[in-house]
Motif scaffolding. Structure first.
Motif, PDB file in Angstrom:
ATOM      1  N   TYR A   1       0.826  11.196  -7.976  1.00  0.00           N
ATOM      2  CA  TYR A   1       0.709   9.808  -7.541  1.00  0.00           C
ATOM      3  C   TYR A   1       2.094   9.214  -7.273  1.00  0.00           C
ATOM      4  CZ  TYR A   1      -3.915   9.981  -9.808  1.00  0.00           C
ATOM      5  OH  TYR A   1      -5.195  10.302 -10.192  1.00  0.00           O
TER       6      TYR A   1
ATOM      7  N   GLN B   1      -3.390   6.687  -3.787  1.00  0.00           N
ATOM      8  CA  GLN B   1      -4.686   7.255  -4.201  1.00  0.00           C
ATOM      9  C   GLN B   1      -4.526   8.589  -4.922  1.00  0.00           C
ATOM     10  OE1 GLN B   1      -6.734   7.635  -0.441  1.00  0.00           O
ATOM     11  NE2 GLN B   1      -5.886   9.672  -0.041  1.00  0.00           N
TER      12      GLN B   1
ATOM     13  N   GLN C   1       0.791   5.625   0.229  1.00  0.00           N
ATOM     14  CA  GLN C   1      -0.007   6.783   0.635  1.00  0.00           C
ATOM     15  C   GLN C   1       0.815   8.049   0.468  1.00  0.00           C
ATOM     16  OE1 GLN C   1      -3.413   7.021   1.923  1.00  0.00           O
ATOM     17  NE2 GLN C   1      -2.824   9.085   1.261  1.00  0.00           N
TER      18      GLN C   1
ATOM     19  N   TRP D   1      -0.576   1.547  -6.728  1.00  0.00           N
ATOM     20  CA  TRP D   1      -0.602   3.003  -6.796  1.00  0.00           C
ATOM     21  C   TRP D   1      -1.115   3.569  -5.486  1.00  0.00           C
ATOM     22  CZ3 TRP D   1      -0.209   6.105 -11.468  1.00  0.00           C
ATOM     23  CH2 TRP D   1       0.038   5.360 -12.622  1.00  0.00           C
TER      24      TRP D   1
ATOM     25  N   THR E   1      -2.698  12.713  -4.694  1.00  0.00           N
ATOM     26  CA  THR E   1      -2.937  13.903  -3.893  1.00  0.00           C
ATOM     27  C   THR E   1      -2.978  15.122  -4.814  1.00  0.00           C
ATOM     28  OG1 THR E   1      -2.213  15.154  -1.937  1.00  0.00           O
ATOM     29  CG2 THR E   1      -0.475  14.299  -3.362  1.00  0.00           C
TER      30      THR E   1
ATOM     31  N   GLN F   1       0.841  -1.186   0.000  1.00  0.00           N
ATOM     32  CA  GLN F   1       0.000   0.000   0.000  1.00  0.00           C
ATOM     33  C   GLN F   1       0.882   1.245   0.000  1.00  0.00           C
ATOM     34  OE1 GLN F   1      -2.514  -0.877   3.466  1.00  0.00           O
ATOM     35  NE2 GLN F   1      -4.208  -1.261   2.040  1.00  0.00           N
TER      36      GLN F   1
END
Length: 120
Positions: A96, A112, A5, A110, A114, A3
């Motif tokens: 990204y 999400q 972020q 990927w 910003t 994941q």
């Protein structure tokens, strides 16, 4: 599952430097053959590859952005970061982070994304 972020400011003034960080979980940024990439999408346009840092710390940049771009990493925090200097309104985009988990693969995971807006 890996994941990603993204984090950083949503609004940057012209001429300032943008700093974004991508925090990775579920995998190590030093895992062999992995690479960690920054990509952006300006409004109404396609994806633009900005640069990459590989598992061993090597970096490669889009030639059109190279003079303004720096990608680094903090292995102790399992993070990699983007700095883009001399921001202009044309740098407004969704930014990204993404990863290839092996050489030659597509982008397996990927963040999400910003939104970054450049405005005074």
């Amino acid at each position: 599952q890996v994941q990603l972020q993204e984090s950083g400011p949503g609004l940057v003034k012209p001429s300032q430097t943008l700093s974004l960080t991508c925090t990775v979980s579920g995998g190590s940024i030093t895992t062999n053959d992995c690479s960690w990439t920054w990509i952006r999408r300006p409004p109404g346009k396609g994806l633009e590859w900005m640069g990459v840092i590989t598992y061993d710390g090597s970096t490669f940049y889009n030639p059109s952005l190279k003079s303004r771009t720096s990608i680094s990493r903090d292995t102790s925090k399992n993070q990699f970061s983007l700095q883009l200097s001399s921001m202009t309104p044309e740098d407004t985009a969704v930014y990204y982070c993404a990863t290839r988990q092996q050489v030659g693969s597509g982008y397996d995971y990927w963040g999400q994304g910003t939104q970054v807006t450049v405005s005074s």
